[in-house]
Design an enzyme around this catalytic site. Structure first.
Site, PDB file in Angstrom:
ATOM      1  N   GLY A  13       0.932  -1.261   0.139  1.00 47.31           N
ATOM      2  CA  GLY A  13      -0.165   0.061  -0.032  1.00 47.31           C
ATOM      3  C   GLY A  13       1.021   1.247   0.135  1.00 47.31           C
ATOM      4  O   GLY A  13       0.465   2.365   0.407  1.00 47.31           O
ATOM      5  N   GLY A  16      -0.107   5.009  -1.013  1.00 48.69           N
ATOM      6  CA  GLY A  16      -1.363   5.595  -0.471  1.00 48.69           C
ATOM      7  C   GLY A  16      -0.969   6.866   0.474  1.00 48.69           C
ATOM      8  O   GLY A  16       0.437   7.060   0.496  1.00 48.69           O
ATOM      9  N   LEU A  18      -0.603   7.445   3.463  1.00 43.04           N
ATOM     10  CA  LEU A  18       0.463   7.228   4.472  1.00 43.04           C
ATOM     11  C   LEU A  18       1.831   6.598   3.752  1.00 43.04           C
ATOM     12  O   LEU A  18       3.010   6.781   4.098  1.00 43.04           O
ATOM     13  CB  LEU A  18      -0.096   6.339   5.444  1.00 43.04           C
ATOM     14  CG  LEU A  18       1.033   6.034   6.606  1.00 43.04           C
ATOM     15  CD1 LEU A  18       1.273   7.175   7.309  1.00 43.04           C
ATOM     16  CD2 LEU A  18       0.102   5.006   7.758  1.00 43.04           C
ATOM     17  N   ASP A  39       2.459  -1.783  -4.390  1.00 37.63           N
ATOM     18  CA  ASP A  39       1.069  -1.482  -4.419  1.00 37.63           C
ATOM     19  C   ASP A  39       0.318  -2.180  -5.473  1.00 37.63           C
ATOM     20  O   ASP A  39       1.000  -2.457  -6.580  1.00 37.63           O
ATOM     21  CB  ASP A  39       1.064   0.260  -4.585  1.00 37.63           C
ATOM     22  CG  ASP A  39      -0.276   0.809  -4.050  1.00 37.63           C
ATOM     23  OD1 ASP A  39      -0.177   1.354  -3.004  1.00 37.63           O
ATOM     24  OD2 ASP A  39      -1.376   0.729  -4.708  1.00 37.63           O
ATOM     25  N   ARG A  41      -1.402  -0.454  -7.948  1.00 41.62           N
ATOM     26  CA  ARG A  41      -0.866   0.136  -8.869  1.00 41.62           C
ATOM     27  C   ARG A  41       0.319   0.912  -8.761  1.00 41.62           C
ATOM     28  O   ARG A  41       0.441   1.441  -7.719  1.00 41.62           O
ATOM     29  CB  ARG A  41      -2.255   1.040  -9.201  1.00 41.62           C
ATOM     30  CG  ARG A  41      -2.791   1.944  -8.400  1.00 41.62           C
ATOM     31  CD  ARG A  41      -3.935   2.756  -8.805  1.00 41.62           C
ATOM     32  NE  ARG A  41      -5.153   2.029  -8.860  1.00 41.62           N
ATOM     33  CZ  ARG A  41      -5.798   1.740  -7.480  1.00 41.62           C
ATOM     34  NH1 ARG A  41      -5.491   2.636  -6.349  1.00 41.62           N
ATOM     35  NH2 ARG A  41      -6.801   0.961  -7.241  1.00 41.62           N
ATOM     36  N   ASP A  58      -1.084  -7.158  -5.484  1.00 36.43           N
ATOM     37  CA  ASP A  58      -2.511  -7.117  -5.056  1.00 36.43           C
ATOM     38  C   ASP A  58      -2.471  -8.103  -3.848  1.00 36.43           C
ATOM     39  O   ASP A  58      -2.313  -9.293  -3.907  1.00 36.43           O
ATOM     40  CB  ASP A  58      -3.594  -7.419  -5.934  1.00 36.43           C
ATOM     41  CG  ASP A  58      -4.840  -7.761  -5.583  1.00 36.43           C
ATOM     42  OD1 ASP A  58      -5.301  -7.282  -4.277  1.00 36.43           O
ATOM     43  OD2 ASP A  58      -5.926  -7.963  -6.296  1.00 36.43           O
ATOM     44  N   TYR A 148     -15.806  -0.174   7.806  1.00 32.87           N
ATOM     45  CA  TYR A 148     -14.318  -0.086   7.902  1.00 32.87           C
ATOM     46  C   TYR A 148     -14.012  -0.203   9.365  1.00 32.87           C
ATOM     47  O   TYR A 148     -13.076  -0.978   9.809  1.00 32.87           O
ATOM     48  CB  TYR A 148     -14.019   1.475   7.548  1.00 32.87           C
ATOM     49  CG  TYR A 148     -12.626   1.987   7.932  1.00 32.87           C
ATOM     50  CD1 TYR A 148     -11.743   1.536   7.154  1.00 32.87           C
ATOM     51  CD2 TYR A 148     -12.514   3.148   8.645  1.00 32.87           C
ATOM     52  CE1 TYR A 148     -10.446   2.063   7.518  1.00 32.87           C
ATOM     53  CE2 TYR A 148     -11.131   3.602   8.889  1.00 32.87           C
ATOM     54  CZ  TYR A 148     -10.148   2.989   8.203  1.00 32.87           C
ATOM     55  OH  TYR A 148      -9.012   3.572   8.596  1.00 32.87           O
ATOM     56  N   LYS A 152     -11.448  -2.800  11.362  1.00 32.11           N
ATOM     57  CA  LYS A 152     -10.501  -2.524  11.995  1.00 32.11           C
ATOM     58  C   LYS A 152     -10.460  -3.249  13.508  1.00 32.11           C
ATOM     59  O   LYS A 152      -9.360  -3.780  13.940  1.00 32.11           O
ATOM     60  CB  LYS A 152     -10.395  -1.057  12.196  1.00 32.11           C
ATOM     61  CG  LYS A 152      -9.789  -0.290  10.914  1.00 32.11           C
ATOM     62  CD  LYS A 152      -8.510  -0.773  10.428  1.00 32.11           C
ATOM     63  CE  LYS A 152      -7.896  -0.222   9.035  1.00 32.11           C
ATOM     64  NZ  LYS A 152      -6.569  -0.479   8.828  1.00 32.11           N
TER      65      LYS A 152
HETATM   66  C1  AKB Z   1     -11.197   7.826   7.490  1.00 36.16           C
HETATM   67  O1  AKB Z   1     -11.425   9.054   7.636  1.00 36.16           O
HETATM   68  O2  AKB Z   1     -11.768   6.941   7.072  1.00 36.16           O
HETATM   69  C2  AKB Z   1      -9.574   7.627   7.962  1.00 36.16           C
HETATM   70  C3  AKB Z   1      -9.591   7.128   9.289  1.00 36.16           C
HETATM   71  C4  AKB Z   1      -9.964   8.223  10.518  1.00 36.16           C
HETATM   72  O3  AKB Z   1      -9.225   5.959   9.621  1.00 36.16           O
HETATM   73  N1  AKB Z   1      -8.895   8.857   7.899  1.00 36.16           N
END
Ligand code: AKB
Length: 323
Positions: A13, A16, A18, A39, A41, A58, A148, A152
């Site tokens: 990655g 990206g 970061l 990455d 791409r 990938d 997300y 996480k």
């Molecule tokens: C997002 O906004 O999805 C990210 C995060 C806070 O993990 N920047």
């Protein structure tokens, strides 16, 4: 663990927000040829590809991941590839697949191939609407309500499991919104805090997708790099939390960042048009208690809002000037 000539690092990655900055920083510290950027791409900035080894990868392709890892034999892996909050809400199945299967591939390959240390980023998104919003503690009610955030939180628990069951030295931080001038974020809820600076420097107004009094935890990129490398270089016995550390630096609202920019650009105007990202922001902490990171491995941020604004505007203006 100090950097040694024998360390080889793989960054997954690397193209990206970061990843670009971490690749640059790690190449300075470990030597460009020892830091393999990967990455899905080719990165937009040629430097990531040209300043050291680069591999198209990938992370969902486990065979290809193992091929790259067998080729370079990394001692450390930084696995940064993920869909962020807003994008994952729009593509829940793919968001879950990339964020979870990608992590499993990296953890399993790291165990099988004897990687010494793994870094994996978590986020303030692990918290949800039932979490105390102010000064959110390390251990508290979580209940995330985004794809997300769920991925996480599950990932954090799996990292801890791999540490306990396999002895894999995997380390993690719960990043707040990250702000930097070298690259743009993609698909996050905190992205407004980067976009707003670009508009101010371009002499344009900004339409903000969050309401003006939405407070979120944020961090300037140099602090994020410092935290990541300090965590990765700390002796293993100092890392007491093997899920993921709360990490804080500052907390502000769109109204406050606008005022900070207006110290330099008095005419800068912002309008507010909250969209679906508002609901995500409302479910996240407003500020973070990161005392465990401070105690365990000496975390201390350098940048507050105005110091960050001064530096962001300076660098963005320089980027606009003809070379
Ligand atoms: C997002 O906004 O999805 C990210 C995060 C806070 O993990 N920047």
């Amino acid at each position: 663990m100090q950097s040694t000539p024998s360390d080889t690092i793989l960054i997954i990655g690397a193209g990206g927000q970061l990843g670009l900055e971490l690749t640059h920083e790690l190449r300075q510290r470990y030597g460009a040829s020892n830091v393999v950027a990967a990455d899905v791409r080719a990165p937009k900035d040629a430097a990531t590809q040209e300043s050291g080894p680069f591999e198209l990868l990938d992370v969902l392709d486990k065979n290809r991941l193992e091929e790259v890892m067998r080729q370079y034999k990394p001692t450390q892996v930084y696995h940064l590839a993920a869909l962020l909050s807003a994008t994952a809400e729009k593509n829940p199945t793919f968001g879950w697949q990339l964020n979870m299967d990608g992590l499993f591939h990296v953890l399993d390959a790291s165990v099988d191939l004897g990687v010494q240390r793994v870094y994996w980023p978590s986020s303030i998104a692990v918290f949800g609407p039932d979490t105390p919003r102010e000064n959110t503690p390390q251990l508290t009610v979580m209940n995330p309500n985004t794809v997300y955030g769920i991925s996480k939180l599950a990932g954090e628990q799996w990292c801890e499991w791999y540490f306990k069951k396999h002895g894999l030295d995997v380390r993690s931080l719960r990043y707040p919104g990250l702000i930097g001038y070298k690259s743009l974020p993609g698909g996050g809820t905190t992205d407004y805090a980067v976009d707003i600076y670009h508009k101010a420097v371009a002499g344009q107004g900004y339409e903000c997708f969050l309401a003006e009094d939405t407070y979120l935890p944020m961090m300037y990129m140099p602090d994020a790099l410092k935290a990541t490398l300090d965590l990765m270089h700390a002796p293993a016995e100092q890392i007491q939390i093997r899920s993921s550390y709360n990490l804080g630096a500052m907390s502000f609202s769109p109204r406050e960042i606008t005022a900070s920019i207006q110290r330099h650009v008095p005419d800068f105007q912002v309008t507010y048009q909250p969209d679906s990202r508002q609901q995500i922001a409302d479910s996240w902490p407003a500020s973070i208690d990161d005392s465990r990171a401070r105690q365990d491995w000496g975390w201390q941020p350098d940048f507050d809002l105005d110091k960050m604004t001064d530096d962001m505007l300076l660098h963005l203006k320089q980027q606009l000037q003809p070379a």
